[in-house]
Design an enzyme around this catalytic site. Structure first.
Site, PDB file in Angstrom:
ATOM      1  N   CYS A   1     -12.739-114.056  -6.405  1.00  0.00           N
ATOM      2  CA  CYS A   1     -12.240-113.375  -5.214  1.00  0.00           C
ATOM      3  C   CYS A   1     -11.681-114.468  -4.302  1.00  0.00           C
ATOM      4  CB  CYS A   1     -13.322-112.538  -4.545  1.00  0.00           C
ATOM      5  SG  CYS A   1     -14.874-113.415  -4.232  1.00  0.00           S
TER       6      CYS A   1
ATOM      7  N   ASP B   1     -19.176-113.534  -3.437  1.00  0.00           N
ATOM      8  CA  ASP B   1     -19.520-112.164  -3.029  1.00  0.00           C
ATOM      9  C   ASP B   1     -19.082-111.160  -4.088  1.00  0.00           C
ATOM     10  OD1 ASP B   1     -20.736-112.663  -0.466  1.00  0.00           O
ATOM     11  OD2 ASP B   1     -18.745-113.226   0.262  1.00  0.00           O
TER      12      ASP B   1
END
Length: 623
Positions: A237, A242
């Site tokens: 990401c 996360d």
């Protein structure tokens, strides 16, 4: 620990090796001390490749398929810049090394998917800050896929709206004290799961279920590429700690049944979330740790309310008060986000769809998450493996896994609710009893599975016994048939023997049939003389008139002939004169050429079997 102390973790195989280049956390502070990289990439190239990724989180291998050799790898975004014109030869070489040769083929390299968890527009926006996404033209045999999962801020706002909805329409608020629209114990919707779900539009406005669905769909897509195409997947990401961790850990759980056990689930959380630096302190705010020379560490509690911030309406209502964040983490107040909670929610969705694929239940997940948020254990303190090691958290704090293991070993009661009731424990107390029902159903299902196995074994034994009985019945029927045939033959032989005896006696002879094998011939005119004995056996007439004897026959005939001078009237002549209607005109008996022989022996009321006569060697000369 022994592998870490003696350095044996640096061993490698034909395709991958474990690098200790980050053993002191100098290259990447948020990565673990040991990294799995392609064997053909040197440590110098690893360091060079790390400079091209955000926060130096370069691509490393996280999981390898034991059959096909396909891998799941993780990293952060590449630093390609706003124009996407920045490149790194070492980074491209490292990523290309993930496209290993397909097993069973010669020179064919597997495909590589680069899974970008962000929406495409967000990836382009990050280019303005130096980040961005890869270009498939620069990376060998690769394809870029965007999953469109929103960032941590969207997740934080979504959970806040979800809690407002539950507090508004539940029987009690999340703090157990107050709730909107409650008067005299009455609440809109009745305070149960079914009636609350009826307000789909309001619940959908929170976006929580949509986010959960996107994470599940992305993980399933990644797992399918590995399982169906034997392709490798690189996941990232923005920072790679996360959404990257959510997707990779869920895909690993789908692909590898080990991670669906108690010990495997612990290994998955320790590896993907803790070792690879998910910032629990920033995201949940359970503890901050500051190290100093005077004391090994100092813990300051951060209000857990900060991790699940309510909406402005909720804050102004006064029904939910929270302690202000400590000064040490004011700068991180905008980084609260329920990323880990969302991932556990996704696991609960899989467990609900495939309950028998997991060794644990949804009640375990509730208890596990309660332990994480309780700050009773040090496993989830700090933001990285480096911080926990420097502060000696493992030596000073209790272990969550040991507690859960002891609780499970002692058959202690976990959280009494199903996973959907994690959000409804206070909003809908009536739903709490559903956990007991789930536990009973699970025990009954396990018992049913055991009984089904016993039933299968019994059915197999029944089939074996039935087959054996059928075989024995067939043999018994054959034996009965053979016995019946033998009895019929014996009866027939007995009737034929009696017929022969009467036929011979009608000619004036005394006949005795025996199975002794001897035949005695004598004359009653001289009883003192010893009868002459001879062996008589079954014979067959040949074409030349001679007789062939069968020595194997056990049927013999004993005939005693009386002298004619003793008998005044020859019984043979008497029978012929009185009974034979076919006697010749000259008065001479021409038997067996006479008509009486041609008509068998019906003139004496018998039907003789002349084939039997031949077998008994009864010749014309006897008469």
């Amino acid at each position: 620990m022994s592998m870490i102390e003696n350095g044996s973790f640096t061993l490698y195989n034909d395709m991958w090796r474990i690098s200790s280049i980050n053993s002191n956390y100098t290259m990447c502070q948020s990565y673990p001390f040991a990294l799995i990289v392609p064997k053909g990439i040197s440590d110098e190239e690893v360091i060079q490749a790390s400079t091209f990724r955000a926060r130096c989180r370069l691509p490393v291998v996280s999981w390898c398929h034991p059959g096909t050799g396909a891998v799941l790898a993780r990293s952060s975004q590449p630093l390609v810049g706003l124009m996407m014109n920045m490149r790194s030869n070492t980074d491209e070489k490292l990523v290309a090394a993930l496209c290993t040769q397909l097993s069973g083929t010669s020179g064919v390299r597997r495909k590589l998917y680069i899974a970008d968890a962000r929406p495409r527009k967000n990836a382009l926006a990050n280019g303005a800050m130096g980040g961005g996404s890869e270009s498939s033209s620069n990376y060998f045999q690769s394809e870029i896929v965007f999953f469109g999962i929103d960032n941590i801020h969207a997740m934080r706002d979504s959970l806040a709206r979800l809690r407002d909805y539950l507090d508004t329409h539940g029987a009690a608020s999340s703090d157990g004290i107050s709730s909107f629209l409650r008067h005299g114990g009455w609440s809109w919707g009745g305070g149960n799961l079914s009636s609350m779900s009826a307000s789909v539009s309001t619940l959908g406005d929170s976006g929580w279920l949509i986010h959960v669905q996107n994470v599940l769909a992305g993980s399933a897509w990644i797992a399918a590429r590995v399982a169906l195409e034997s392709a490798s997947v690189l996941i990232h990401c923005s920072d790679g700690w996360d959404r990257t961790t959510q997707l990779l850990s869920l895909a690993s759980l789908l692909l590898d049944p080990y991670y669906r056990t108690f010990s495997g689930f612990q290994a998955l959380v320790e590896k993907e979330w803790l070792a690879f630096g998910h910032p629990f302190s920033d995201r949940i705010g359970i503890q901050t740790v500051s190290c100093s020379s005077s004391s090994p560490f100092e813990l300051s509690r951060q209000s857990s309310a900060g991790s699940f911030t309510s909406s402005p309406i909720r804050q102004s209502s006064g029904s939910f008060t929270s302690q202000a964040p400590s000064s040490s983490h004011v700068q991180n107040s905008n980084n609260y986000s329920p990323i880990f909670l969302q991932w556990v929610d996704c696991v609960s969705q899989l467990l609900r769809m495939y309950p028998f694929a997991f060794e644990f239940s949804s009640a375990f997940l509730v208890d596990f998450l309660d332990c994480v948020l309780s700050c009773r254990f040090g496993n989830f303190f700090c933001n990285s493996e480096k911080e926990r090691q420097q502060c000696g958290v493992s030596e000073a704090c209790g272990c969550l896994w040991a507690y859960l293991s002891d609780l499970r070993a002692s058959e202690g009661t976990l959280a009494p609710t199903l996973w959907p009731q994690f959000h409804l424990r206070w909003a809908c107390p009536s739903e709490d009893q559903a956990g007991e029902v789930e536990g009973q159903c699970r025990k009954m299902a396990i018992k049913l599975s055991e009984l089904q196995k016993v039933k299968d074994v019994a059915e197999r034994k029944y089939k074996e016994i039935t087959t054996a009985m059928d075989s024995l019945s067939a043999e018994l029927r054959n034996e009965k048939q053979l016995n019946s045939t033998a009895m019929n033959l014996a009866k027939r032989a007995s009737r034929e023997g009696e017929a022969i005896k009467r036929a011979v006696q009608s000619l004036g002879c005394k006949v005795h049939l025996s199975s002794s094998g001897d035949c005695t011939v004598g004359f009653e005119s001289n009883p003192a003389e010893t009868p002459q004995k001879f062996i008589s056996s079954t014979s067959k007439r040949k074409s030349d008139g001679t007789v062939q004897h069968d020595e194997t026959s056990d049927l013999c005939v004993s005939i005693t002939v009386m002298a004619e001078d003793v008998i005044p009237n020859n019984p043979i002549g008497r029978v012929c004169e009185t009974l034979c209607p076919l006697r010749t005109q000259d008065g001479v008996c021409r038997w067996p050429d006479a008509g009486c022989a041609q008509l068998s022996s019906q003139f004496v009321g018998l039907k003789a079997n002349f084939d039997a006569f031949d077998k008994l060697s009864i010749y014309d000369s006897y008469f």
